[in-house]
Design a protein around this motif. Structure first.
Motif, PDB file in Angstrom:
ATOM      1  N   GLN A  38       0.788  -1.247   0.016  1.00 47.61           N
ATOM      2  CA  GLN A  38      -0.008   0.038   0.022  1.00 47.61           C
ATOM      3  C   GLN A  38       0.876   1.257  -0.058  1.00 47.61           C
ATOM      4  N   GLY A  39       0.685   2.109  -0.910  1.00 55.28           N
ATOM      5  CA  GLY A  39       1.538   3.352  -1.163  1.00 55.28           C
ATOM      6  C   GLY A  39       1.286   4.516  -0.537  1.00 55.28           C
ATOM      7  N   GLU A  40      -0.016   4.460  -0.182  1.00 49.43           N
ATOM      8  CA  GLU A  40      -0.726   5.729   0.253  1.00 49.43           C
ATOM      9  C   GLU A  40      -1.522   5.504   1.338  1.00 49.43           C
ATOM     10  N   GLY A  41      -1.713   6.692   2.096  1.00 43.43           N
ATOM     11  CA  GLY A  41      -2.565   6.562   3.450  1.00 43.43           C
ATOM     12  C   GLY A  41      -1.949   5.989   4.688  1.00 43.43           C
ATOM     13  N   THR A  42      -2.874   5.826   5.607  1.00 47.74           N
ATOM     14  CA  THR A  42      -2.594   5.385   6.988  1.00 47.74           C
ATOM     15  C   THR A  42      -2.076   3.688   6.978  1.00 47.74           C
ATOM     16  N   LEU A  43      -2.183   3.188   5.905  1.00 48.69           N
ATOM     17  CA  LEU A  43      -1.735   1.691   5.880  1.00 48.69           C
ATOM     18  C   LEU A  43      -0.612   1.569   5.000  1.00 48.69           C
ATOM     19  N   VAL A  44       0.040   2.773   4.773  1.00 53.18           N
ATOM     20  CA  VAL A  44       1.350   2.588   3.933  1.00 53.18           C
ATOM     21  C   VAL A  44       2.215   1.735   4.347  1.00 53.18           C
ATOM     22  N   GLY A  45       2.596   1.108   3.401  1.00 53.65           N
ATOM     23  CA  GLY A  45       3.766  -0.133   3.622  1.00 53.65           C
ATOM     24  C   GLY A  45       3.124  -1.602   3.677  1.00 53.65           C
ATOM     25  N   THR A  46       1.737  -1.803   3.775  1.00 50.61           N
ATOM     26  CA  THR A  46       1.249  -2.966   3.993  1.00 50.61           C
ATOM     27  C   THR A  46       1.135  -3.485   2.843  1.00 50.61           C
ATOM     28  N   PRO A  47       1.684  -4.842   2.823  1.00 47.78           N
ATOM     29  CA  PRO A  47       1.427  -5.940   1.857  1.00 47.78           C
ATOM     30  C   PRO A  47      -0.058  -6.062   1.348  1.00 47.78           C
ATOM     31  N   SER A  48      -0.390  -5.762   0.122  1.00 50.04           N
ATOM     32  CA  SER A  48      -1.799  -5.871  -0.121  1.00 50.04           C
ATOM     33  C   SER A  48      -1.966  -6.147  -1.596  1.00 50.04           C
ATOM     34  N   GLY A 267      -1.619  21.325  10.448  1.00 51.76           N
ATOM     35  CA  GLY A 267      -1.913  20.184  11.275  1.00 51.76           C
ATOM     36  C   GLY A 267      -2.529  18.879  10.771  1.00 51.76           C
ATOM     37  N   TYR A 268      -2.334  18.928   9.427  1.00 49.18           N
ATOM     38  CA  TYR A 268      -2.991  17.643   9.033  1.00 49.18           C
ATOM     39  C   TYR A 268      -1.858  16.651   8.762  1.00 49.18           C
ATOM     40  N   ARG A 269      -2.233  15.329   8.486  1.00 47.98           N
ATOM     41  CA  ARG A 269      -1.060  14.418   8.100  1.00 47.98           C
ATOM     42  C   ARG A 269      -0.765  14.327   6.489  1.00 47.98           C
ATOM     43  N   TYR A 270       0.455  13.962   6.383  1.00 45.55           N
ATOM     44  CA  TYR A 270       1.094  14.137   5.217  1.00 45.55           C
ATOM     45  C   TYR A 270       1.255  12.435   4.749  1.00 45.55           C
ATOM     46  N   THR A 271       0.687  12.126   3.540  1.00 49.19           N
ATOM     47  CA  THR A 271       1.032  10.894   3.134  1.00 49.19           C
ATOM     48  C   THR A 271       1.968  10.760   1.828  1.00 49.19           C
ATOM     49  N   PRO A 272       3.127   9.901   1.898  1.00 48.60           N
ATOM     50  CA  PRO A 272       3.791   9.706   0.856  1.00 48.60           C
ATOM     51  C   PRO A 272       3.137   8.961  -0.377  1.00 48.60           C
ATOM     52  N   ARG A 273       3.773   9.034  -1.406  1.00 48.31           N
ATOM     53  CA  ARG A 273       3.259   8.041  -2.376  1.00 48.31           C
ATOM     54  C   ARG A 273       4.463   6.991  -2.674  1.00 48.31           C
ATOM     55  N   LEU A 274       4.552   6.153  -1.840  1.00 49.73           N
ATOM     56  CA  LEU A 274       5.715   5.120  -1.533  1.00 49.73           C
ATOM     57  C   LEU A 274       5.802   4.134  -2.790  1.00 49.73           C
ATOM     58  N   HIS A 275       4.651   3.907  -3.533  1.00 50.05           N
ATOM     59  CA  HIS A 275       4.969   3.076  -4.850  1.00 50.05           C
ATOM     60  C   HIS A 275       5.714   3.843  -5.640  1.00 50.05           C
ATOM     61  N   ASP A 281       6.369   4.920 -12.187  1.00 49.03           N
ATOM     62  CA  ASP A 281       5.153   4.729 -12.875  1.00 49.03           C
ATOM     63  C   ASP A 281       4.922   3.309 -13.377  1.00 49.03           C
ATOM     64  N   ALA A 282       5.624   2.420 -12.861  1.00 49.51           N
ATOM     65  CA  ALA A 282       5.633   0.943 -13.506  1.00 49.51           C
ATOM     66  C   ALA A 282       3.935   0.455 -13.217  1.00 49.51           C
ATOM     67  N   PRO A 283       3.497  -0.072 -14.451  1.00 45.76           N
ATOM     68  CA  PRO A 283       1.917  -0.626 -14.111  1.00 45.76           C
ATOM     69  C   PRO A 283       2.109  -1.829 -13.074  1.00 45.76           C
ATOM     70  N   GLY A 284       1.120  -2.348 -12.391  1.00 47.89           N
ATOM     71  CA  GLY A 284       1.242  -3.546 -11.507  1.00 47.89           C
ATOM     72  C   GLY A 284       2.044  -3.067 -10.228  1.00 47.89           C
ATOM     73  N   THR A 285       2.190  -1.837  -9.769  1.00 50.47           N
ATOM     74  CA  THR A 285       2.725  -1.508  -8.677  1.00 50.47           C
ATOM     75  C   THR A 285       1.994  -0.663  -7.684  1.00 50.47           C
TER      76      THR A 285
END
Ligand SMILES: C[S@@+](CC[C@H](N)C(=O)[O-])C[C@H]1O[C@@H](n2cnc3c(N)ncnc32)[C@H](O)[C@@H]1O
Ligand SMILES: Nc1nc2[nH]cc(C(=O)O)c2c(=O)[nH]1
Ligand code: SF4
Ligand SMILES: [Mg+2]
Length: 285
Positions: A38-48, A267-275, A281-285
């Motif tokens: 998962q590349g975005e949001g509060t679950l970033v880094g979670t295999p999905s 005071g908001y949260r930042y989310t990266p675009r880990l992927h 921008d590879a497809p399937g990632t």
């Protein structure tokens, strides 16, 4: 491949291009199905496992999934087949499964499924898919633009309301594309306060805004305030996420620090675009 759009560039009715031999209640137009972090949001880094449906009711100029919106492509799969494809990446341990299957190339995503698109909630069959995944013990995240509410087994509603800066114009539209009727249609549809309020009330929600620059912030603040007034549940600042706009590493490099500074300032949260950091921008990632 068939045209699975649910909505062509000229037409306006989801479902109008469903092939005659397909029952849209039991099938989904799938653009891609893959395992990633998962590349975005509060679950970033979670295999999905990601299920990307085709067809959208909006046309953001910057859409990173062009082949689900501006030029929708994919193949119709029955909900049964989608569940089977998801299970090939592993079944949740809580259902007695052995965890990740060893055969799949990327096989670590035994517990989390991300339903995305396009706009997955334009499709009635998404409800059935989510029910079946929940029955099997998967945690489900739905990536949605927040214009449609459905009653479904959604563990995390990852809602990305579209700001004025997302609206396509002849100047910013993807190369070779004339936005035509979509400039006005996108503008008319992009915010639906009732749908947003119901999503926030019914599901654990993150509000994940694509930020192009400082001019986006007043609109974010006004929308969050409006939703706080309407909703019967609190919307804490740590559920409001700012995400840099950018499809490629180079583009995210341009916006990342500005957006991080805006998150700190407000005071908001930042989310990266880990992927994007990992695989561009590879497809399937
Ligand atoms: C392709 S969309 C599909 C789900 C849904 N249609 C939506 O927009 O939320 C998946 C996520 O990518 C984000 N996104 C799309 N294009 C982007 C871009 N150029 N930069 C940053 N995020 C983008 C969307 O805002 C959304 O959070
Ligand atoms: N790795 C990865 N994480 C994602 N989170 C949301 C995505 C999406 O396109 O909805 C996405 C995606 O496309 N890839
Ligand atoms: S709403 Fe989502 S899928 Fe639709 S055009 Fe915008 S980013 Fe792309
Ligand atoms: Mg994506």
């Amino acid at each position: 491949m068939v045209d699975p759009t649910g909505e062509s560039n000229e037409g306006d009715t989801p479902g109008e291009t469903v092939p005659e031999d397909v029952d849209a209640d039991e099938a989904l137009p799938v653009n891609e199905l893959f395992c990633s972090l998962q590349g975005e949001g509060t679950l970033v880094g979670t295999p999905s496992v990601f299920v990307r449906t085709s067809g959208c009711n909006l046309r953001c100029w910057f859409c990173d999934s062009y082949h689900t919106s501006w030029e929708p492509t994919g193949a119709w799969l029955s909900v049964d087949d989608v569940v089977e494809r998801v299970e090939e990446f592993g079944v949740p341990e809580t259902t007695g499964g052995a965890g990740a299957s060893q055969s799949a190339e990327r096989s670590g995503a035994a517990g989390h499924v991300v339903l995305t698109g396009g706009e997955p909630l334009v499709h009635e069959a998404s409800v059935d898919l989510l029910d079946r995944l929940a029955d099997r013990g998967y945690h489900t995240t739905v990536e949605t633009n927040g214009t449609i509410h459905r009653d479904a087994a959604i563990d995390l509603a990852s809602v990305s309301p579209k700001l004025a800066s997302s609206t396509p114009t002849p100047e910013n539209a993807p190369e070779g594309v004339d936005p035509g009727v979509w400039e006005q249609r996108h503008e008319d549809r992009r915010i639906d306060h009732d749908a947003l309020t119901r999503l926030v009330e019914d599901y654990e929600t993150q509000l994940k805004f694509v930020v192009t620059g400082p001019d986006d912030v007043p609109e974010i603040e006004a929308l969050v305030e409006e939703l706080r007034e309407r909703a019967s549940v609190p919307i804490p600042n740590d559920r409001v996420l700012l995400m840099p706009e950018g499809v490629t590493r180079e583009q995210v490099d341009e916006t990342r620090n500005t957006v991080a500074d805006l998150a700190l300032e407000h005071g908001y949260r930042y989310t990266p675009r880990l992927h994007v950091d990992l695989w561009n921008d590879a497809p399937g990632t």
